[in-house]
Design a protein around this motif. Sequence first.
Motif, short mmCIF file in Angstrom:
data_model
loop_
_atom_site.label_atom_id
_atom_site.label_comp_id
_atom_site.label_asym_id
_atom_site.label_seq_id
_atom_site.Cartn_x
_atom_site.Cartn_y
_atom_site.Cartn_z
N LEU A 16 0.83 -1.20 0.00
CA LEU A 16 0.00 0.00 0.00
C LEU A 16 0.87 1.26 0.00
O LEU A 16 0.59 2.22 -0.72
CB LEU A 16 -0.93 0.01 1.21
N ALA A 17 1.91 1.25 0.81
CA ALA A 17 2.76 2.43 0.96
C ALA A 17 3.59 2.71 -0.29
O ALA A 17 3.80 3.87 -0.65
CB ALA A 17 3.69 2.26 2.16
N PHE A 18 4.04 1.66 -0.96
CA PHE A 18 4.92 1.83 -2.12
C PHE A 18 4.23 1.45 -3.42
O PHE A 18 4.89 1.14 -4.41
CB PHE A 18 6.21 1.02 -1.92
N ASN A 19 2.91 1.50 -3.42
CA ASN A 19 2.09 1.09 -4.57
C ASN A 19 2.49 1.81 -5.85
O ASN A 19 2.53 1.21 -6.92
CB ASN A 19 0.62 1.36 -4.26
N LYS A 40 -3.18 9.11 1.91
CA LYS A 40 -2.96 8.21 3.06
C LYS A 40 -1.77 7.29 2.80
O LYS A 40 -1.01 7.00 3.72
CB LYS A 40 -4.21 7.37 3.33
N ALA A 41 -1.60 6.83 1.55
CA ALA A 41 -0.46 5.97 1.22
C ALA A 41 0.85 6.72 1.39
O ALA A 41 1.84 6.17 1.89
CB ALA A 41 -0.60 5.44 -0.21
N ASN A 42 0.85 8.00 0.99
CA ASN A 42 2.05 8.83 1.19
C ASN A 42 2.35 9.01 2.68
O ASN A 42 3.51 8.96 3.09
CB ASN A 42 1.87 10.19 0.53
N GLU A 43 1.30 9.20 3.46
CA GLU A 43 1.47 9.33 4.92
C GLU A 43 2.04 8.04 5.50
O GLU A 43 2.96 8.06 6.33
CB GLU A 43 0.12 9.66 5.56
N LEU A 44 1.52 6.91 5.04
CA LEU A 44 2.00 5.61 5.51
C LEU A 44 3.47 5.41 5.13
O LEU A 44 4.28 5.01 5.96
CB LEU A 44 1.14 4.50 4.89
N ARG A 45 3.81 5.73 3.90
CA ARG A 45 5.19 5.59 3.44
C ARG A 45 6.12 6.47 4.27
O ARG A 45 7.21 6.06 4.67
CB ARG A 45 5.29 5.93 1.96
N GLN A 46 5.69 7.72 4.55
CA GLN A 46 6.53 8.63 5.33
C GLN A 46 6.77 8.10 6.74
O GLN A 46 7.87 8.26 7.29
CB GLN A 46 5.91 10.03 5.37
N THR A 65 15.35 2.95 -0.92
CA THR A 65 15.87 3.63 -2.11
C THR A 65 15.77 2.75 -3.35
O THR A 65 15.38 3.21 -4.43
CB THR A 65 17.34 4.05 -1.88
N ALA A 66 16.09 1.46 -3.20
CA ALA A 66 16.02 0.53 -4.33
C ALA A 66 14.58 0.36 -4.81
O ALA A 66 14.32 0.28 -6.02
CB ALA A 66 16.60 -0.82 -3.94
N VAL A 67 13.63 0.34 -3.89
CA VAL A 67 12.22 0.22 -4.28
C VAL A 67 11.78 1.47 -5.03
O VAL A 67 11.15 1.39 -6.09
CB VAL A 67 11.31 -0.02 -3.05
N GLN A 68 12.13 2.63 -4.51
CA GLN A 68 11.68 3.88 -5.10
C GLN A 68 12.38 4.22 -6.40
O GLN A 68 11.76 4.80 -7.29
CB GLN A 68 11.86 5.03 -4.09
N GLU A 69 13.63 3.87 -6.54
CA GLU A 69 14.38 4.27 -7.72
C GLU A 69 14.50 3.17 -8.77
O GLU A 69 14.57 3.44 -9.96
CB GLU A 69 15.78 4.76 -7.33
N GLN A 70 14.55 1.91 -8.32
CA GLN A 70 14.75 0.80 -9.25
C GLN A 70 13.53 -0.11 -9.35
O GLN A 70 13.58 -1.11 -10.07
CB GLN A 70 15.98 -0.02 -8.83
N TYR A 71 12.49 0.20 -8.62
CA TYR A 71 11.26 -0.60 -8.61
C TYR A 71 11.56 -2.06 -8.28
O TYR A 71 10.98 -2.98 -8.86
CB TYR A 71 10.54 -0.49 -9.96
N SER A 72 12.45 -2.29 -7.36
CA SER A 72 12.96 -3.62 -7.03
C SER A 72 12.02 -4.39 -6.10
O SER A 72 11.79 -3.98 -4.97
CB SER A 72 14.34 -3.49 -6.38
N LEU A 73 11.52 -5.52 -6.60
CA LEU A 73 10.69 -6.39 -5.75
C LEU A 73 11.55 -7.12 -4.73
O LEU A 73 11.09 -7.41 -3.62
CB LEU A 73 9.93 -7.40 -6.62
N GLU A 74 12.79 -7.42 -5.09
CA GLU A 74 13.71 -8.06 -4.16
C GLU A 74 13.94 -7.15 -2.94
O GLU A 74 13.92 -7.60 -1.79
CB GLU A 74 15.04 -8.38 -4.84
#
Length: 147
Positions: A16-19, A40-46, A65-74
């Motif tokens: 939800l947070a990184f959708n 709300k998702a932005n609030e959760l992520r913060q 950082t890897a999730v936000q910049e590289q869309y990494s599922l790992e």
Amino acid sequence: MTNPIVAVTAAEILKLAFNEFIKSSTGEAAKKLTSEALSKANELRQKIVSRFKDRQNVKAEKAITAVQEQYSLEALNKLTTYLDDEMDEEPSFADDLRQLAQQIINIQNISQKKVQFGEMKQLNRDNAKGYQVQADRIDRIGDDYTK
């Protein structure tokens, strides 16, 4: 009966947070969120990012950082482990995240029901001839048919 707030896992909270940064594990595009749910998702992520930053958890910050910049599922899977540990250590933090996640889920469910079923607008007229009823289907949220 299971409390629905307790049933929300760390993995679901992170989805939800990184959708907006990831795609679902089934390969489909992540569901679009309404503006209220996105807020709300932005609030959760913060809250999650702040928690790891305050705790100086370098591994978690790298995963974020890897999730936000590289869309990494790992990286998301690693972050799930780190968040699980944080939620186990601090139950009040876990409750806050679960409540916020549940609010997002509820907003999504309400939005989907409106889109799925549409809305009906009904006009009643009585010109001394008995009741006349006109109903129009509103297919999209925000449509307004006035006749």
